[in-house]
Design an enzyme around this catalytic site. Structure first.
Site, PDB file in Angstrom:
ATOM      1  N   ASN A  66     -24.258  -5.565  31.337  1.00 39.82           N
ATOM      2  CA  ASN A  66     -24.665  -6.346  30.181  1.00 39.82           C
ATOM      3  C   ASN A  66     -23.565  -6.299  29.119  1.00 39.82           C
ATOM      4  OD1 ASN A  66     -25.592  -3.570  29.928  1.00 39.82           O
ATOM      5  ND2 ASN A  66     -26.743  -4.164  28.116  1.00 39.82           N
ATOM      6  N   GLU A  68     -23.338  -7.359  25.136  1.00 32.37           N
ATOM      7  CA  GLU A  68     -24.038  -7.841  23.948  1.00 32.37           C
ATOM      8  C   GLU A  68     -23.082  -8.519  22.975  1.00 32.37           C
ATOM      9  OE1 GLU A  68     -27.623  -4.547  23.904  1.00 32.37           O
ATOM     10  OE2 GLU A  68     -26.095  -4.434  22.352  1.00 32.37           O
ATOM     11  N   ASN A  69     -23.682  -9.221  22.037  1.00 28.30           N
ATOM     12  CA  ASN A  69     -22.931  -9.926  21.010  1.00 28.30           C
ATOM     13  C   ASN A  69     -23.721  -9.814  19.718  1.00 28.30           C
ATOM     14  OD1 ASN A  69     -22.214 -12.538  19.438  1.00 28.30           O
ATOM     15  ND2 ASN A  69     -20.627 -12.373  21.015  1.00 28.30           N
ATOM     16  N   ALA A  70     -23.023  -9.781  18.593  1.00 27.35           N
ATOM     17  CA  ALA A  70     -23.706  -9.700  17.300  1.00 27.35           C
ATOM     18  C   ALA A  70     -24.684 -10.858  17.120  1.00 27.35           C
ATOM     19  CB  ALA A  70     -22.698  -9.665  16.159  1.00 27.35           C
ATOM     20  N   CYS A  71     -24.361 -12.003  17.690  1.00 24.01           N
ATOM     21  CA  CYS A  71     -25.282 -13.140  17.732  1.00 24.01           C
ATOM     22  C   CYS A  71     -26.068 -12.979  19.032  1.00 24.01           C
ATOM     23  CB  CYS A  71     -24.499 -14.454  17.714  1.00 24.01           C
ATOM     24  SG  CYS A  71     -25.551 -15.903  17.781  1.00 24.01           S
ATOM     25  N   GLU A  79     -27.288  -8.885  35.523  1.00 19.81           N
ATOM     26  CA  GLU A  79     -27.600  -9.673  36.708  1.00 19.81           C
ATOM     27  C   GLU A  79     -26.905 -11.034  36.655  1.00 19.81           C
ATOM     28  OE1 GLU A  79     -31.485  -7.504  35.485  1.00 19.81           O
ATOM     29  OE2 GLU A  79     -29.664  -8.230  34.544  1.00 19.81           O
ATOM     30  N   CYS A 111     -35.103  -9.417  33.206  1.00 21.17           N
ATOM     31  CA  CYS A 111     -35.805 -10.257  32.231  1.00 21.17           C
ATOM     32  C   CYS A 111     -36.158 -11.603  32.875  1.00 21.17           C
ATOM     33  CB  CYS A 111     -34.934 -10.465  30.987  1.00 21.17           C
ATOM     34  SG  CYS A 111     -33.519 -11.568  31.237  1.00 21.17           S
ATOM     35  N   CYS A 114     -33.158 -13.828  33.761  1.00 20.74           N
ATOM     36  CA  CYS A 114     -32.444 -13.386  34.967  1.00 20.74           C
ATOM     37  C   CYS A 114     -33.227 -13.722  36.228  1.00 20.74           C
ATOM     38  CB  CYS A 114     -32.143 -11.898  34.901  1.00 20.74           C
ATOM     39  SG  CYS A 114     -30.824 -11.503  33.736  1.00 20.74           S
TER      40      CYS A 114
END
Length: 166
Positions: A66, A68-71, A79, A111, A114
């Site tokens: 995974n 992640e991004n601040a947005c 996946e 999720c 996915c």
């Protein structure tokens, strides 16, 4: 699970030994690779690391983690990362995916996004939901996403019929 040709072995040592054998991939080996992929996760906001190892029908394994991004909605799950990597290298047919996280009390589960992403590439391939100790629960995509919608539902005949019904 149909044409799934992953060799089932018991014991972590056996799985690790066969991980790099050119003729077969074990469930344990695939899980091991998903645990390794988890180590590369970029998750400064949730601190929830996820790794995935995807086995293509040509026996290549693609890993993902995974990111992640601040947005928030620009982040990508492990996946989908592994599947996108495989597709970008020409693979569109998969045997199995193993998913790993740091959850000890329950098996990691993909999720909804996915699940639908996996469904795009078939309903019957294996999904291994794991725990950090290497234990796993085997399901297939259709069990994770029952009564699903896939590419075969997008044939022109079906689209015309559906649109005429409304």
């Amino acid at each position: 699970m149909g044409d799934l040709q992953i060799e089932m072995l018991h014991g972590k040592d056996q799985g690790s030994q066969l991980l790099h054998h050119p003729d077969r991939v074990t469930v344990e080996g695939l899980i091991h690779q998903s645990l390794e992929a988890k180590e590369f996760a970029y998750c400064p906001y949730s601190n929830f690391r996820v790794g995935a190892a995807l086995l293509a029908h040509d026996d290549r394994v693609f890993t993902g983690c995974n990111v992640e991004n601040a947005c928030n909605n620009l982040g990508v799950c492990a996946e989908r990362n592994a599947i996108a990597k495989a597709v970008s290298e020409g693979c569109r047919s998969f045997k199995a995916i193993a998913i790993a996280s740091d959850l000890h009390d329950q098996f990691i589960s993909p999720c909804g996004g996915c699940r639908q992403f996996m469904r795009e590439f078939g309903a019957s391939w294996a999904v291994y939901l794991t725990k950090p100790d290497g234990s796993y629960k085997e399901m297939n995509v259709s069990e994770l996403l029952p009564v699903s919608f896939g590419p075969e539902d997008m044939s022109m005949k079906k689209v015309v019929k559906i649109s005429n019904e409304y």
